[in-house]
Design an enzyme around this catalytic site. Structure first.
Site, short mmCIF file in Angstrom:
data_model
loop_
_atom_site.label_atom_id
_atom_site.label_comp_id
_atom_site.label_asym_id
_atom_site.label_seq_id
_atom_site.Cartn_x
_atom_site.Cartn_y
_atom_site.Cartn_z
N ASP A 183 9.25 2.33 0.81
CA ASP A 183 8.15 3.08 1.41
C ASP A 183 8.14 2.76 2.91
O ASP A 183 7.63 1.73 3.33
CB ASP A 183 6.82 2.70 0.75
CG ASP A 183 5.65 3.53 1.29
OD1 ASP A 183 5.86 4.27 2.29
OD2 ASP A 183 4.55 3.44 0.74
N LYS A 203 3.38 9.29 8.67
CA LYS A 203 3.00 8.80 10.01
C LYS A 203 3.90 9.36 11.13
O LYS A 203 3.81 10.53 11.42
CB LYS A 203 2.89 7.28 9.97
CG LYS A 203 1.84 6.88 8.90
CD LYS A 203 1.24 5.51 8.98
CE LYS A 203 0.03 5.45 8.05
NZ LYS A 203 0.09 4.53 6.95
N TYR A 256 0.85 -1.19 0.00
CA TYR A 256 0.00 0.00 0.00
C TYR A 256 0.89 1.24 0.00
O TYR A 256 1.81 1.35 0.80
CB TYR A 256 -0.91 0.02 1.23
CG TYR A 256 -1.85 1.21 1.22
CD1 TYR A 256 -2.84 1.33 0.25
CD2 TYR A 256 -1.73 2.23 2.16
CE1 TYR A 256 -3.69 2.43 0.22
CE2 TYR A 256 -2.59 3.32 2.14
CZ TYR A 256 -3.56 3.43 1.17
OH TYR A 256 -4.40 4.51 1.14
C1 LIG Z 1 -0.30 4.93 5.43
C2 LIG Z 1 0.60 4.59 4.29
C3 LIG Z 1 0.69 5.39 3.15
C4 LIG Z 1 -0.25 6.54 2.91
O1 LIG Z 1 -0.07 7.57 3.84
P1 LIG Z 1 -1.27 8.63 4.04
O2 LIG Z 1 -0.68 9.62 5.02
O3 LIG Z 1 -2.42 7.87 4.56
O4 LIG Z 1 -1.53 9.25 2.72
C5 LIG Z 1 1.62 5.07 2.19
N1 LIG Z 1 2.45 4.02 2.35
C6 LIG Z 1 2.40 3.22 3.43
C7 LIG Z 1 3.35 2.09 3.55
C8 LIG Z 1 1.45 3.47 4.42
O5 LIG Z 1 1.37 2.65 5.47
#
Ligand SMILES: *Cc1c(COP(=O)(O)O)cnc(C)c1O
Length: 448
Positions: free
Chosen positions: A235, A264, A143
């Site tokens: 990521d 985050k 994701y």
């Molecule tokens: C939460 C998440 C995102 C997206 O971040 P948002 O602040 O919700 O846009 C992208 N990559 C990973 C791995 C995530 O856990």
């Protein structure tokens, strides 16, 4: 448990917001989510006054829990009282950039944005600009936020948008492969090597049940991207400042990507994202380079202060020992409980992340003595090795309906708040205590 106020609020919300929520996953709880009134340390209190041990922690950003230490809270208040933002740089952006560059191996320079989604959008644009290539490789079940280039499913031969509103012609530039599968990546590179701008991967699949990489997998990704002149992008929006402490998951695995996306935790609970990496690549962003990137709220002073104070607090206190220790205790406790009650289930997670995956098959009770003792590590000598999930398909094959429709509610009834479905990770914070862990393990025992 009474949920009258939450039900009434959701009823109102349905009239003015699509699905009654501002982020799709929040409606996963059926028939309606509870509305939170406030947080306290490792707990949340809902609109009807019910109190829960909170293992969702905002879905990842809250390393310190809901009660901020005095100096962190005071720094945020001070910034907010000096006017929200200015449209011109502030010292605190420089300080947070210096902090991240000092601690994270891949980061020489960094640009801050406002969400993890924005970070991956910008990282993909930068990788394309840097290499002059269009295609990206992603992991099935990985994701990277709600963005056009990564909301893609299927496989490398037949990628298709996973959401309405995304043209098939966009999806054709994205090549999804199974996680932990070296042969699949090699095949994709052999077919498209000189068109691939980057491989974009979560170091640990953390939005799809938690799947640990097999030994050597990231080294393999590092080598094959170098061989073909593509960039490796980690990521670390979830794993950043969560796994591997201040060095992030890349320091834990000893593999340094070209670019890293953050979100985050790095904003200390406020909206944030960031793209860091080798100076020569990051300099591709405008105005230094020709890849356009900008944002009214980027580097927001309140967010920067919250991120900086949170990470400094973690550097100077026992935050990682505390959260990783409780994480270990939770996973070890769960391992014992499922050995007894549901030996086919898999305990997953590392550091302060944990999840129980309702896998359908295991090696049988007798073989379990030698298993990974506190969360699946893809250890070939583990008796579970042939059964534990290695990619998104394996997690999807688990009892996801039982998890969501039966188990989640059984935990909620006992005052334990877990993430909304089988796929999202759960997090330990500095606000959690031994007592929270014991209470939670008792609840699992009851529910399983
Ligand atoms: C939460 C998440 C995102 C997206 O971040 P948002 O602040 O919700 O846009 C992208 N990559 C990973 C791995 C995530 O856990």
């Amino acid at each position: 448990m009474n949920h009258d106020r939450s039900r009434a609020l959701y009823d109102r919300a349905l009239s003015v917001m699509p699905g009654g929520v501002n982020s799709a996953v929040r409606a996963a709880i059926e028939p309606y989510p509870f509305f939170v009134e406030k947080g306290e340390a490792g707990h949340v209190v809902d609109a009807d006054g019910n109190r829960y041990v909170d293992w969702v922690m905002g879905l990842g950003p809250l390393l310190l829990g809901h009660d901020l230490p005095d100096e962190v809270g005071a720094a945020i208040q001070r910034r907010a009282s000096e006017g929200p933002m200015y449209g011109t740089p502030t010292e605190v952006e420089v300080e947070l950039a210096e902090f991240v560059a000092r601690h994270v191996p891949s980061v020489e320079k960094i640009r801050f944005v406002n969400s993890g989604t924005e970070a991956t959008v910008s990282a993909v644009r930068l990788a394309r600009g840097h290499t002059g290539r269009n295609k990206i490789v992603v992991m099935q079940g990985g994701y990277h936020g709600a963005q056009e280039s990564t909301l893609v499913e299927g496989d490398a031969a037949q990628p298709r948008p996973s959401s309405a509103g995304i043209p098939q012609s966009f999806a054709e530039h994205t090549l999804p492969v199974p996680f932990n599968d070296e042969a699949a990546i090699r095949e994709v590179f052999e077919a498209h090597g000189d068109e691939i701008a980057c491989v974009l991967v979560e170091p640990i699949l953390a939005n799809y049940g938690i799947v640990h990489p097999e030994e050597g997998y990231h080294e393999f990704l590092r080598e094959i991207t170098e061989e073909y002149g593509s960039l490796l992008v980690f990521d670390e929006v979830i794993t950043g400042f969560r796994v591997g402490g201040l060095g992030c998951a890349q320091s834990e695995f000893g593999v340094t990507p070209d670019l890293t996306t953050f979100g985050k935790i790095v904003g200390g609970g406020f909206p944030v994202g960031a793209i860091g990496g080798r100076a020569e690549i990051i300099e591709g962003f405008a105005p230094a380079g020709d890849v356009f990137q900008a944002g009214t709220f980027s580097g927001h002073p309140v967010t920067m202060a919250a991120g900086l104070e949170t990470l400094q607090y973690a550097a100077e206190n026992d935050v990682y020992d505390h959260v990783d220790g409780l994480g270990e205790r939770l996973r070890a406790g769960l391992t014992d409980i499922v050995a007894d009650r549901a030996p086919e289930y898999t305990v997953a997670g590392t550091a302060s992340m944990f999840k129980l995956i309702f896998t359908r098959e295991g090696p049988g009770r007798d073989a379990l003595e030698e298993q990974c003792s506190a969360g699946c590590r893809q250890e070939p000598t583990c008796p579970r090795y042939d059964f534990c999930p290695k990619n998104a398909g394996d997690v999807k094959a688990a009892e996801t309906d039982r998890w969501r429709r039966i188990f989640w509610g059984q935990m909620e009834d006992q005052g334990i708040f877990l993430s909304q479905n089988q796929f999202e990770s759960q997090f330990v914070s500095y606000g959690h205590t031994e007592a929270d862990v014991e209470e939670t393990l008792e609840a699992y025992k009851e529910a399983l």
